[in-house]
Scaffold this motif. Structure first.
Motif, mmCIF file in Angstrom:
data_model
loop_
_atom_site.group_PDB
_atom_site.id
_atom_site.type_symbol
_atom_site.label_atom_id
_atom_site.label_comp_id
_atom_site.label_asym_id
_atom_site.label_seq_id
_atom_site.Cartn_x
_atom_site.Cartn_y
_atom_site.Cartn_z
ATOM 1 N N ALA A 19 0.832 -1.207 0.000
ATOM 2 C CA ALA A 19 0.000 0.000 0.000
ATOM 3 C C ALA A 19 0.864 1.253 0.000
ATOM 4 N N MET A 20 1.943 1.251 0.802
ATOM 5 C CA MET A 20 2.853 2.397 0.826
ATOM 6 C C MET A 20 3.527 2.590 -0.537
ATOM 7 N N LEU A 21 3.889 1.465 -1.186
ATOM 8 C CA LEU A 21 4.527 1.544 -2.497
ATOM 9 C C LEU A 21 3.564 2.143 -3.527
ATOM 10 N N LYS A 22 2.288 1.754 -3.465
ATOM 11 C CA LYS A 22 1.289 2.295 -4.394
ATOM 12 C C LYS A 22 1.117 3.802 -4.191
ATOM 13 N N LYS A 23 1.080 4.248 -2.927
ATOM 14 C CA LYS A 23 0.958 5.678 -2.655
ATOM 15 C C LYS A 23 2.174 6.441 -3.173
ATOM 16 N N TRP A 24 3.365 5.843 -2.980
ATOM 17 C CA TRP A 24 4.593 6.486 -3.434
ATOM 18 C C TRP A 24 4.613 6.603 -4.955
ATOM 19 N N LEU A 25 4.206 5.525 -5.650
ATOM 20 C CA LEU A 25 4.148 5.552 -7.112
ATOM 21 C C LEU A 25 3.123 6.558 -7.609
ATOM 22 N N ALA A 26 1.993 6.680 -6.893
ATOM 23 C CA ALA A 26 0.964 7.650 -7.282
ATOM 24 C C ALA A 26 1.499 9.077 -7.164
ATOM 25 N N ARG A 27 2.277 9.356 -6.094
ATOM 26 C CA ARG A 27 2.861 10.678 -5.937
ATOM 27 C C ARG A 27 3.866 10.970 -7.061
ATOM 28 N N ILE A 28 4.667 9.957 -7.400
ATOM 29 C CA ILE A 28 5.632 10.135 -8.488
ATOM 30 C C ILE A 28 4.902 10.387 -9.806
ATOM 31 N N HIS A 29 3.783 9.680 -10.016
ATOM 32 C CA HIS A 29 3.008 9.834 -11.247
ATOM 33 C C HIS A 29 2.533 11.278 -11.396
ATOM 34 N N TRP A 30 1.993 11.853 -10.323
ATOM 35 C CA TRP A 30 1.505 13.227 -10.412
ATOM 36 C C TRP A 30 2.655 14.211 -10.560
ATOM 37 N N LYS A 31 3.779 13.944 -9.895
ATOM 38 C CA LYS A 31 4.943 14.820 -10.038
ATOM 39 C C LYS A 31 5.468 14.778 -11.474
ATOM 40 N N ALA A 32 5.515 13.566 -12.049
ATOM 41 C CA ALA A 32 5.971 13.441 -13.432
ATOM 42 C C ALA A 32 5.035 14.170 -14.383
ATOM 43 N N ALA A 33 3.732 14.077 -14.110
ATOM 44 C CA ALA A 33 2.755 14.772 -14.953
ATOM 45 C C ALA A 33 2.941 16.282 -14.862
ATOM 46 N N LEU A 34 3.211 16.792 -13.649
ATOM 47 C CA LEU A 34 3.430 18.235 -13.495
ATOM 48 C C LEU A 34 4.706 18.682 -14.202
ATOM 49 N N LEU A 35 5.753 17.839 -14.137
ATOM 50 C CA LEU A 35 6.992 18.183 -14.826
ATOM 51 C C LEU A 35 6.819 18.165 -16.340
ATOM 52 N N MET A 36 5.929 17.307 -16.825
ATOM 53 C CA MET A 36 5.690 17.214 -18.262
ATOM 54 C C MET A 36 4.736 18.285 -18.778
ATOM 55 N N LEU A 37 4.078 18.997 -17.861
ATOM 56 C CA LEU A 37 3.063 19.973 -18.269
ATOM 57 C C LEU A 37 3.619 21.070 -19.186
ATOM 58 N N PHE A 39 6.113 20.932 -21.300
ATOM 59 C CA PHE A 39 6.365 20.335 -22.612
ATOM 60 C C PHE A 39 5.059 20.049 -23.351
ATOM 61 N N ILE A 40 4.072 19.496 -22.632
ATOM 62 C CA ILE A 40 2.785 19.198 -23.257
ATOM 63 C C ILE A 40 2.124 20.476 -23.756
ATOM 64 N N THR A 41 2.214 21.545 -22.957
ATOM 65 C CA THR A 41 1.628 22.826 -23.366
ATOM 66 C C THR A 41 2.285 23.356 -24.630
ATOM 67 N N LEU A 42 3.620 23.349 -24.661
ATOM 68 C CA LEU A 42 4.336 23.829 -25.845
ATOM 69 C C LEU A 42 4.041 22.954 -27.060
ATOM 70 N N PHE A 43 3.969 21.640 -26.840
ATOM 71 C CA PHE A 43 3.680 20.728 -27.948
ATOM 72 C C PHE A 43 2.303 21.006 -28.539
ATOM 73 N N CYS A 44 1.318 21.215 -27.676
ATOM 74 C CA CYS A 44 -0.034 21.486 -28.163
ATOM 75 C C CYS A 44 -0.117 22.832 -28.876
ATOM 76 N N LEU A 45 0.580 23.846 -28.345
ATOM 77 C CA LEU A 45 0.493 25.184 -28.925
ATOM 78 C C LEU A 45 1.255 25.317 -30.234
ATOM 79 N N PHE A 46 2.443 24.702 -30.299
ATOM 80 C CA PHE A 46 3.319 24.931 -31.450
ATOM 81 C C PHE A 46 3.429 23.741 -32.392
#
Length: 300
Positions: A19-37, A39-46
């Motif tokens: 359960a702790m591992l799943k929570k940790w992976l979920a936090r990493i998933h959201w952090k990775a998504a925020l870091l990719m934001l 790039f995703i914004t620039l990709f969509c715009l340009f």
């Protein structure tokens, strides 16, 4: 009497860790998504938004939905000549650039120490030398009054050379294809094992036989993949070509720019249709490259 609670405690601890591992992976998933934001914004715009705009506008003809733009392209000799010039120029220059880059990459692979690092650094710098500065350098060196042109005429080697013609464009394309080809092919030579050549010599094979029977088949996916990337790079070239010829040579990228800038008449919808066809060609070339890349991975 055995303690039956021990396995239960161990199972609870294991479930808690999961359960702790799943929570940790979920936090990493959201952090990775925020870091990719960004790039995703620039990709969509340009990337994505302009591509959608181009695709939609390519089907608009005289303020109504139609495929007349595509019909005109395939029935107009001027536009067909632009595609023909673009493809033959890109393919021929890519073949010549690939041959020179292959020999140079192999030479760099055989070098050792500082000389190899110096050559790789020089190749990296040369691969970034493109666009208007590259065209200006060619004009200074090989123009009508260029330093090399005047010297070759003085020696009687050439009588008439026009850098602003198709032959000049070929030299320009070959020049900026070679450094890119070297950078793409150099790592591929690491796949060749020195013991393979020794084994081939032991079995009586000549150096030529070794290259045709062993080395070239191993390098084939990298060679084909590099060739496709060089073709795509040449097909999409615009800045250096326009700066050298002032837009007087009939290429697809030149035609798109002239239709958008309105040098003669403004036809953004026709430019959009030409862009879509160019995207289709580049997409087809890229799909072949990924297919060859996947085959090379499976072969390994």
């Amino acid at each position: 009497m055995a303690d039956i609670t021990a396995p239960c405690k161990q199972a609870r601890q294991t479930l808690g860790k999961i359960a702790m591992l799943k929570k940790w992976l979920a936090r990493i998933h959201w952090k990775a998504a925020l870091l990719m934001l960004p790039f995703i914004t620039l990709f969509c715009l340009f990337q994505l938004a302009p591509m959608i705009w181009v695709l939609i506008n390519s089907f608009i003809y005289e303020e109504s939905w139609s495929i007349s733009n595509y019909f005109e392209i395939f029935t107009n000799d001027f536009y067909l000549q632009a595609f023909e010039n673009t493809l033959w120029l890109s393919i021929i220059c890519s073949v010549i650039g690939l041959l020179i880059a292959s020999a140079t990459a192999f030479s760099i692979y055989k070098m050792q120490g500082k000389v190899r690092r110096m050559m790789i650094s020089f190749t990296t710098m040369a691969s970034n030398f493109s666009g208007v500065p590259l065209a200006f350098a060619f004009i200074i060196i090989l123009g009508f009054n260029g330093a090399i042109t005047l010297q070759l005429k003085a020696w009687g080697i050439i009588e008439d050379f026009n850098i602003y013609s198709a032959s000049g464009l070929m030299l320009l394309y070959i020049y900026f294809q070679i450094p890119l080809g070297i950078l793409l092919l150099y790592p591929a030579f690491d796949a060749l094992r020195p013991e393979w050549e020794d084994a081939a010599k032991t079995m009586g094979a000549s150096k030529l036989t070794y290259w045709f029977k062993v080395a070239i088949p191993v390098l084939a996916p990298a060679l084909l993949g590099t060739f496709i990337i060089l073709v795509a790079n040449a097909v999409g070239a615009y800045a250096s070509t326009y700066a050298l010829t002032s837009g007087n040579y009939n290429l697809v990228t030149i035609r798109i720019a002239s239709l958008v800038s309105g040098d003669l008449f403004l036809e953004p919808n026709m430019a959009a249709a030409l862009s879509v066809l160019l995207i289709v060609i580049l997409g087809f070339i890229t799909a072949i490259y990924h297919w060859l890349l996947k085959r090379s991975y499976h072969a390994k």
